[in-house]
Design a protein around this motif. Structure first.
Motif, PDB file in Angstrom:
ATOM      1  N   TYR A   1       1.134   2.133  -0.567  1.00  0.00           N
ATOM      2  CA  TYR A   1       2.534   1.714  -0.547  1.00  0.00           C
ATOM      3  C   TYR A   1       2.667   0.406   0.222  1.00  0.00           C
ATOM      4  CZ  TYR A   1       7.609   2.287  -0.105  1.00  0.00           C
ATOM      5  OH  TYR A   1       8.969   2.128  -0.171  1.00  0.00           O
TER       6      TYR A   1
ATOM      7  N   GLN B   1       4.862  -1.436   1.427  1.00  0.00           N
ATOM      8  CA  GLN B   1       5.766  -1.636   2.554  1.00  0.00           C
ATOM      9  C   GLN B   1       5.189  -1.040   3.836  1.00  0.00           C
ATOM     10  OE1 GLN B   1       8.589  -3.322   2.134  1.00  0.00           O
ATOM     11  NE2 GLN B   1       9.053  -3.199  -0.038  1.00  0.00           N
ATOM     12  N   GLU B   2       4.270  -0.094   3.674  1.00  0.00           N
ATOM     13  CA  GLU B   2       3.647   0.522   4.837  1.00  0.00           C
ATOM     14  C   GLU B   2       2.228   0.009   5.069  1.00  0.00           C
ATOM     15  OE1 GLU B   2       6.090   4.769   4.492  1.00  0.00           O
ATOM     16  OE2 GLU B   2       3.964   4.720   3.985  1.00  0.00           O
TER      17      GLU B   2
ATOM     18  N   PHE C   1       8.875  -4.734   7.722  1.00  0.00           N
ATOM     19  CA  PHE C   1       8.075  -3.931   8.637  1.00  0.00           C
ATOM     20  C   PHE C   1       8.409  -2.471   8.405  1.00  0.00           C
ATOM     21  CE2 PHE C   1       7.585  -1.567  12.613  1.00  0.00           C
ATOM     22  CZ  PHE C   1       6.239  -1.797  12.852  1.00  0.00           C
ATOM     23  N   GLN C   2       7.416  -1.643   8.314  1.00  0.00           N
ATOM     24  CA  GLN C   2       7.579  -0.197   8.304  1.00  0.00           C
ATOM     25  C   GLN C   2       6.271   0.390   8.804  1.00  0.00           C
ATOM     26  OE1 GLN C   2       9.806   2.055   8.075  1.00  0.00           O
ATOM     27  NE2 GLN C   2      11.516   0.736   7.472  1.00  0.00           N
TER      28      GLN C   2
END
Ligand SMILES: [Ca+2]
Ligand SMILES: [Ca+2]
Ligand SMILES: [Ca+2]
Ligand SMILES: [Ca+2]
Ligand SMILES: [Ca+2]
Lengths: 522, 522
Positions: A417, A419-420, A512-513
């Protein structure tokens, strides 16, 4: 056509050979039956009408021999003639997925360039010896409960203090709001968060840090600082702390934060770029929004750039473990030794078991749509994904967001993923990220430049404001994988030096995640 | 002292009686041995030095009889004298946690106020008959991959179009960036996201909607619109759609989004407030950052306001299912009928099993710190949490973010984690939220006012800019639970009418997250 031998068209107009050791070519432009293609001084007659994404044999492949793409077995021939379309009818999916590793496994170190021939860039040399490509003031909320305040402080500080103009050596005041830190059980989910936040604080792209908590959350300031103390982490940079409950609420905390930032800016601005070896770079490689071309153009080209960096003494981080599945044996056999190879298998096995808890299956057999597009089996699909890591040996394996302890190519635990996984690479130490995309993805990162590489020309043309480079020329036949790889490497050094900004930076993308590993909200 | 009978101090100076049916009082100010307290025309002699949070008997409680607080059994007496400190020595934890429900369970409907006596407020009456307390233009990213663009559009639109001044009936242009929508398995995690986003789009606090996707994500526009179509959801409000890949990237998408917002603003501004019955309100109740007083002051007072609203024909939503544990039988027995009661048990059982997958245990026996503070067992702890839902019968049970289908008190599946449970209440239809806090929590919500109620005076004084009301007066002895409940109810109507803004609104708090239910990143 064009005076090629025997009136044949150059193979490159219709197909791509991903690796010199391959015995197939992948079609990029639909062939006709009887099409004559010149390659290596000889002529191949294509036997079928083959759609893009599929492949034909470059020579006869006798039954029982491996069909090779990416220089790797992708299946076993049931008898394939030269120029014949490779399908499930003439190729089985059998590849040597051998979970055993030779006890004496040993792969040679990278073929380093001589020191004096290595490329250089201009970076921020930090007290711990690491070299940043950017110099940010970072506002870190220790939990989601301080995320609003952190974002407000960063946004207001950039505006009120006219940062770009008055502090030219500071690339920005940025915050990393997130959604974690409380309302959950103890254990790995908090460990992952604390590790990620601490490694952002310590990151060489960060010149000063403001930590902010609410006060009563599980990962409050006291906990985060204890975590860092227990690991003897020293930041060696300007650092301030604010508690929202302690300060008396939102507004008081924001006001205090702004005063702290104002105090830090001159010190942060004192940092200056110095010329250093390219080997000081830590590169994260990512793919997202992939298409049928990603594994043929952008990923191998980024892999080429990764190899150039490793051979310059640099560091490369690859993650997206679910996308290793089906090709993990290749990474394991490429490990420096058997212990490292076993760690590669453990990485994948952990993820499979983790996903199964949720009823998810990793990298299932390709969907009918995948097969129709030429991704005949899981091996082909995963080889396309891991191509972005290049070809050098695997030096070791780290946890998500864990600081990489050495140079060369390392594998990091974590999801695909985007975003992570991108923030995880940065937490692990990546100071720049190369991100391939076929569909067009826009994300960036709070503290590291994310350089996008398109897998095809149309998406590059359509999203030129978001995508930095195109590897579509490989599909178009106007550049080789090696040429694009060199171009990516050169551009990466210019971005690392701050000569140009990544498109994601220009657009203000600061995603950011933290990986939602084992997240259960309580 | 103060001329009370027999020179005794009023009980209210030292302790709180939470419910008239209780046979204990909870100490708020340390007692001395032999302290004489007047109560109900008689004098109780306190037998011990009792710390705050603990309780003493108001009368002799013979062995085998229940000790009652919140009007509910909290344990069984082993023989407790009047004025005696209740401890594990003289009280067992046995309470009638009977999982069986009478098949003919029937609780009477709320004791409604006559129509003409019901309070009123001024709200936005929407085409579907629902009534909003706010009128926002909402920018919804269908996945995290469009969250940056959504946030930029909302921020820029508010600034560029001078929304407050030119469109006075519009409360704001707000975005709900989040971290979901791709890189995960199919199933409930996507269902929860789509339901939440769709119900925000349809929410009566929202006057116009802009949906934005990247294009290639799992929850892209096509999927979200199909989801809404399958459920025959009609928005009946200005609606626009943007695709980032389709528009050609970040900047083009933001530009297009700003043009769409500009077009929508006049229509959104046409909405006007009208006076309606308080019964049109949908109230979400929450507790976060709780302390030892939350269950004695703020929660019962909010429960009182909830009762007033239900008796006015309104709707109340309570969630934080992990905090039901140990008191779920009370909610189940308060259900309108046996089927509803069984649904309450299922709610809690589902959560227990879900949490156990991650090795988490719900509402474990109180920690030594809890016990030292007077929370002797899990029943006392949970009774304090569910007190915020008031005392009316439970009408039904809904999923996280599922639109509430009727009036009265409803229970929603979902976590206690403030940052995820508050948005779930709003997705389910809450147009205003009452949020109790003992430590001081600052969060708000993107589209609904979140009104904070402090459990104690010091935190209210310290965080006046974030906390709207204080129930600390109950602890101080200057107001009763009933008085504070009425004050909360009255203030809630003023906030609902837009006469005053919640402190979280004033501070620009616009939190949003979706429950990380079954989240596994792939
Ligand atoms: Ca966020
Ligand atoms: Ca990927
Ligand atoms: Ca993706
Ligand atoms: Ca709570
Ligand atoms: Ca909390």
């Amino acid at each position: 056509m064009r005076g090629e031998p025997s009136g044949a068209a150059p193979l490159g107009e219709y197909a791509v050979i991903v690796n010199p050791e391959d015995n197939v070519a992948v079609v990029k432009r639909r062939t006709s039956r009887g099409l004559r293609l010149s390659f290596d001084g000889r002529v191949i007659v294509v036997e079928d009408e083959i759609p893009p994404g599929h492949r034909f044999a470059l020579c006869a492949i006798p039954p029982g021999e491996f069909v090779r793409q990416y220089g790797q077995p992708i299946g076993t021939s049931r008898g394939i003639g030269a120029g014949e379309w490779v399908t499930h009818a003439n190729m089985s999916n059998d590849v040597p997925v051998v979970r055993d590793l030779p006890e004496d496994l040993h792969n040679p170190p990278p073929d380093y360039f001589p020191e004096e021939q290595r490329a250089r860039f201009r970076g921020f040399v930090r007290p711990d010896g690491r070299v940043g490509t950017r110099n940010h003031v970072l506002v870190i909320p220790t939990s989601m409960c301080a995320s609003h305040e952190a974002q407000q402080i960063a946004t207001l500080a950039e505006h009120l203090f006219d940062v770009r103009a008055r502090f030219p050596n500071v690339d920005g005041v940025v915050a990393i709001p997130h959604n974690k830190g409380c309302g959950c059980q103890d254990g790995s989910t908090l460990e992952v968060l604390l590790r990620t936040l601490a490694n952002y604080a310590a990151h060489p792209n960060v010149g000063a840090v403001l930590l902010i908590d609410l006060g009563c959350e599980k990962t409050n300031l006291a906990r985060m600082e204890r975590w860092m103390r227990e690991r003897a982490m020293e930041l060696n940079k300007p650092l301030a702390r604010i508690g929202i409950q302690e300060a008396g609420g939102t507004r008081a905390a924001i006001d205090r934060g702004l005063r702290e930032i104002e105090k830090m800016l001159p010190a942060a601005n004192a940092a200056e770029r110095r010329e250093v070896s390219a080997g000081e770079l830590v590169l994260g490689v990512k793919c997202g929004g992939s298409d049928g071309f990603s594994g043929l153009s952008a990923n191998p080209a980024v892999g080429q750039a990764a190899d150039l960096l490793v051979r310059s003494g640099g560091t490369v981080l690859m993650t997206e473990v679910p996308e290793f599945c089906g090709a993990e044996h290749i990474l394991a056999w490429r490990a420096r030794d058997a212990a490292t190879g076993r760690a590669v298998y453990r990485l994948v096995d952990w993820y499979k078991e983790y996903a199964s808890k949720f009823g998810a299956v990793l990298n299932e057999n390709p969907s009918p749509g995948n097969v129709a597009g030429g991704l005949l089996n899981i091996t082909i699909k995963s080889l396309g994904a891991i191509a972005k890591g290049g070809t050098t040996r695997v030096e070791g394996v780290i946890e998500y967001g864990e600081r990489v302890p050495g140079r060369g190519l390392w594998l990091m635990q974590g999801p695909g993923y985007d975003q992570e996984s991108t923030p995880g690479l940065v937490a692990a130490g990546a100071t720049i990220v190369l991100f391939t995309t076929g569909r067009g993805t826009t994300i960036g990162n709070a503290i590291a430049p994310v350089v996008k590489v398109a897998s095809n020309t149309p998406v590059y043309e359509r999203m030129r404001n978001d995508i930095d480079l195109s590897a579509g020329t490989i599909i178009d036949g106007t550049e080789t994988i090696e040429q694009v790889g060199q171009r990516i490497f050169d551009h990466m050094l210019r971005v690392a030096s701050g000569e140009v900004r990544a498109k994601a930076e220009e657009n203000g993308h600061r995603e950011f995640q933290v990986w939602a590993e084992q997240t259960v909200s309580l």
